[in-house]
Design an enzyme around this catalytic site. Sequence first.
Site, PDB file in Angstrom:
ATOM      1  N   TYR A  97     -21.584 -26.348  -1.753  1.00  0.00           N
ATOM      2  CA  TYR A  97     -20.301 -26.522  -2.456  1.00  0.00           C
ATOM      3  C   TYR A  97     -19.511 -27.716  -1.911  1.00  0.00           C
ATOM      4  CZ  TYR A  97     -15.378 -25.270  -3.487  1.00  0.00           C
ATOM      5  OH  TYR A  97     -14.054 -25.282  -3.843  1.00  0.00           O
ATOM      6  N   GLY A 155     -27.616 -23.946  -1.650  1.00  0.00           N
ATOM      7  CA  GLY A 155     -27.295 -25.180  -2.374  1.00  0.00           C
ATOM      8  C   GLY A 155     -28.255 -25.417  -3.531  1.00  0.00           C
ATOM      9  N   PHE A 184     -22.388 -29.846   7.358  1.00  0.00           N
ATOM     10  CA  PHE A 184     -21.807 -28.768   6.550  1.00  0.00           C
ATOM     11  C   PHE A 184     -22.647 -27.488   6.622  1.00  0.00           C
ATOM     12  CE2 PHE A 184     -20.346 -32.584   4.210  1.00  0.00           C
ATOM     13  CZ  PHE A 184     -18.994 -32.320   4.131  1.00  0.00           C
ATOM     14  N   ALA A 197     -24.214 -24.193   7.051  1.00  0.00           N
ATOM     15  CA  ALA A 197     -23.839 -23.033   7.867  1.00  0.00           C
ATOM     16  C   ALA A 197     -23.784 -21.790   6.997  1.00  0.00           C
ATOM     17  CB  ALA A 197     -22.461 -23.264   8.494  1.00  0.00           C
ATOM     18  N   ASN A 249     -27.809 -19.308  12.771  1.00  0.00           N
ATOM     19  CA  ASN A 249     -27.611 -20.392  11.794  1.00  0.00           C
ATOM     20  C   ASN A 249     -26.517 -21.368  12.223  1.00  0.00           C
ATOM     21  OD1 ASN A 249     -29.575 -19.535  10.101  1.00  0.00           O
ATOM     22  ND2 ASN A 249     -28.221 -18.570   8.618  1.00  0.00           N
ATOM     23  N   TYR A 264     -18.227 -14.938  12.418  1.00  0.00           N
ATOM     24  CA  TYR A 264     -18.206 -16.246  11.761  1.00  0.00           C
ATOM     25  C   TYR A 264     -17.280 -17.194  12.534  1.00  0.00           C
ATOM     26  CZ  TYR A 264     -16.807 -19.892   8.522  1.00  0.00           C
ATOM     27  OH  TYR A 264     -16.513 -21.113   7.976  1.00  0.00           O
ATOM     28  N   LYS A 309     -18.259 -20.592  15.017  1.00  0.00           N
ATOM     29  CA  LYS A 309     -17.697 -21.936  14.856  1.00  0.00           C
ATOM     30  C   LYS A 309     -16.946 -22.365  16.130  1.00  0.00           C
ATOM     31  CE  LYS A 309     -19.002 -22.994  10.668  1.00  0.00           C
ATOM     32  NZ  LYS A 309     -19.562 -24.278  10.227  1.00  0.00           N
ATOM     33  N   ARG A 329      -3.307 -16.858   2.360  1.00  0.00           N
ATOM     34  CA  ARG A 329      -4.189 -17.961   2.730  1.00  0.00           C
ATOM     35  C   ARG A 329      -3.634 -19.278   2.209  1.00  0.00           C
ATOM     36  NH1 ARG A 329      -5.863 -14.452   5.285  1.00  0.00           N
ATOM     37  NH2 ARG A 329      -7.977 -13.657   5.580  1.00  0.00           N
ATOM     38  N   ARG A 364     -11.160  -5.486   3.793  1.00  0.00           N
ATOM     39  CA  ARG A 364     -12.500  -6.016   4.041  1.00  0.00           C
ATOM     40  C   ARG A 364     -12.604  -6.320   5.534  1.00  0.00           C
ATOM     41  NH1 ARG A 364     -14.145 -11.611   1.093  1.00  0.00           N
ATOM     42  NH2 ARG A 364     -12.801 -12.421   2.720  1.00  0.00           N
TER      43      ARG A 364
HETATM   44  N1  UFG Z   1     -10.316 -11.247  -1.396  1.00  0.00           N
HETATM   45  C1  UFG Z   1     -10.077 -10.213  -2.282  1.00  0.00           C
HETATM   46  N2  UFG Z   1     -11.020  -9.965  -3.243  1.00  0.00           N
HETATM   47  C2  UFG Z   1     -12.167 -10.686  -3.361  1.00  0.00           C
HETATM   48  C3  UFG Z   1     -12.404 -11.743  -2.456  1.00  0.00           C
HETATM   49  C4  UFG Z   1     -11.454 -11.998  -1.483  1.00  0.00           C
HETATM   50  O1  UFG Z   1      -9.062  -9.535  -2.195  1.00  0.00           O
HETATM   51  O2  UFG Z   1     -12.983 -10.386  -4.260  1.00  0.00           O
HETATM   52  C5  UFG Z   1      -9.311 -11.546  -0.363  1.00  0.00           C
HETATM   53  C6  UFG Z   1      -9.869 -11.492   1.042  1.00  0.00           C
HETATM   54  O3  UFG Z   1      -9.827 -10.197   1.542  1.00  0.00           O
HETATM   55  C7  UFG Z   1      -8.936 -12.458   1.760  1.00  0.00           C
HETATM   56  C8  UFG Z   1      -8.586 -13.495   0.682  1.00  0.00           C
HETATM   57  O4  UFG Z   1      -8.876 -12.871  -0.562  1.00  0.00           O
HETATM   58  O5  UFG Z   1      -7.775 -11.804   2.127  1.00  0.00           O
HETATM   59  C9  UFG Z   1      -9.406 -14.755   0.785  1.00  0.00           C
HETATM   60  O6  UFG Z   1     -10.775 -14.395   0.905  1.00  0.00           O
HETATM   61  P1  UFG Z   1     -11.967 -15.424   0.706  1.00  0.00           P
HETATM   62  O7  UFG Z   1     -13.229 -14.655   0.781  1.00  0.00           O
HETATM   63  O8  UFG Z   1     -11.712 -16.253  -0.501  1.00  0.00           O
HETATM   64  O9  UFG Z   1     -11.819 -16.397   1.938  1.00  0.00           O
HETATM   65  P2  UFG Z   1     -11.684 -16.042   3.501  1.00  0.00           P
HETATM   66  O10 UFG Z   1     -10.230 -16.156   3.847  1.00  0.00           O
HETATM   67  O11 UFG Z   1     -12.358 -14.799   3.875  1.00  0.00           O
HETATM   68  O12 UFG Z   1     -12.549 -17.172   4.171  1.00  0.00           O
HETATM   69  C10 UFG Z   1     -12.346 -18.496   3.840  1.00  0.00           C
HETATM   70  C11 UFG Z   1     -13.604 -19.259   4.223  1.00  0.00           C
HETATM   71  C12 UFG Z   1     -13.748 -19.283   5.681  1.00  0.00           C
HETATM   72  C13 UFG Z   1     -12.499 -19.724   6.366  1.00  0.00           C
HETATM   73  C14 UFG Z   1     -11.321 -18.941   5.922  1.00  0.00           C
HETATM   74  C15 UFG Z   1     -10.098 -19.514   6.565  1.00  0.00           C
HETATM   75  O13 UFG Z   1     -14.739 -18.685   3.605  1.00  0.00           O
HETATM   76  O14 UFG Z   1     -14.758 -20.202   5.969  1.00  0.00           O
HETATM   77  O15 UFG Z   1     -11.253 -19.012   4.533  1.00  0.00           O
HETATM   78  O16 UFG Z   1      -8.928 -19.075   6.000  1.00  0.00           O
HETATM   79  F1  UFG Z   1     -12.604 -19.539   7.687  1.00  0.00           F
END
Ligand code: UFG
Length: 332
Positions: free
Chosen positions: A11, A36, A72, A74, A91, A140, A144, A220, A281
């Site tokens: 991505y 990918g 990238f 990972a 990984n 994770y 890193k 976020r 989660r």
């Molecule tokens: N979430 C939901 N429903 C979903 C998916 C996600 O409620 O179906 C929530 C998660 O619980 C979290 C938020 O949306 O609170 C964001 O989740 P993401 O999975 O989109 O992203 P993450 O915050 O878990 O992780 C991403 C990247 C990481 C990075 C992180 C830093 O994948 O590499 O952001 O903020 F470290």
Amino acid sequence: MKLFVTGGAGYIGSHAVKAFGRAGHDIVVYDNLSTGHEGAVLYGKLVRGDLSDVEFLLKTLDKFRPDAVIHFAASIQVEESVRKPLLYYRNNVVNAVNLLEAMLKTGVRYLIYSSTAAVYGMPKKIPVNETAAINPINPYGASKAAVEQILSDTTKTTDLRYNSLRYFNVAGADTDGQLGQAYADATHLVTRAMKTALGLTSKLAIYGTDYQTPDGTCIRDYIHVNDLVDAHIKALNHLMKTNESNVLNCGYGHGFSVREVVNVAKKVTGIDFPVAETGRRAGDAPVLVADSKKLKNITGWKPQHDDLEFILKTAWEWEKKLHSQDIFKEKK
Ligand code: UFG
């Protein structure tokens, strides 16, 4: 300049390859195509290879002799890392060590490393800057953080210099509509919201509504993928000019809750898709928002797409295209 891009078919990597390719750089993408796609590599040469294959990696690097490596490749899912920690350490850590050893053997001095906001865990101060404690709460983030430590140690006795970019929540798609996220099992909120709007999944889960945040859902800092790529370009230029290793946060400095993202997704798509509130989660931090002053100040980075609605619009256009056309469906 010659650039060796691991994970360049993924991505973020594919967007970066496009930007560096358009700027006229000579690129070799090294990717095992586990997540990918060959069709996502719009510039340069794709070499299908795994970072665990030390011999092949060394041979490929030795033949190309790049000026810099952009790493990238990972495993990137927080929740999966809680279930499969060893996969993440292998990984993300072991393979990074393989790459560093190959770089040192072939005299490649510069590295741009993909790190993450997850290294901070649950930061005490928001927005969080790079001086905050490293305190990951999932494997994770820990994987890193371990590589950041390895990089820091390695610079002490070698010529290697690096920039570690700590990504916050990368989202959206190429503004030209050529690229976007295309994982078989998307876990990210924005992509999942788009898939639910398209009817590809029956409902979008909201993971946790009892966090200590104004609406109870996690917050976020969502950064558009093209702005993140631009941070790589600026960081690499700065690194090669100054020889200075740095750790740089990449985000916009403001956060949105899961509920806010869902509402904007409904507005952008025009579809009131079903949502289900479920439990937390594993591994999620309540709030992650970047202080990116350092990136701006030292590299001159200026974000162009700091607008959640715009980010989601690009994700929506991409998702519709991905599922209506036969792109990225190559045989593996
Ligand atoms: N979430 C939901 N429903 C979903 C998916 C996600 O409620 O179906 C929530 C998660 O619980 C979290 C938020 O949306 O609170 C964001 O989740 P993401 O999975 O989109 O992203 P993450 O915050 O878990 O992780 C991403 C990247 C990481 C990075 C992180 C830093 O994948 O590499 O952001 O903020 F470290």
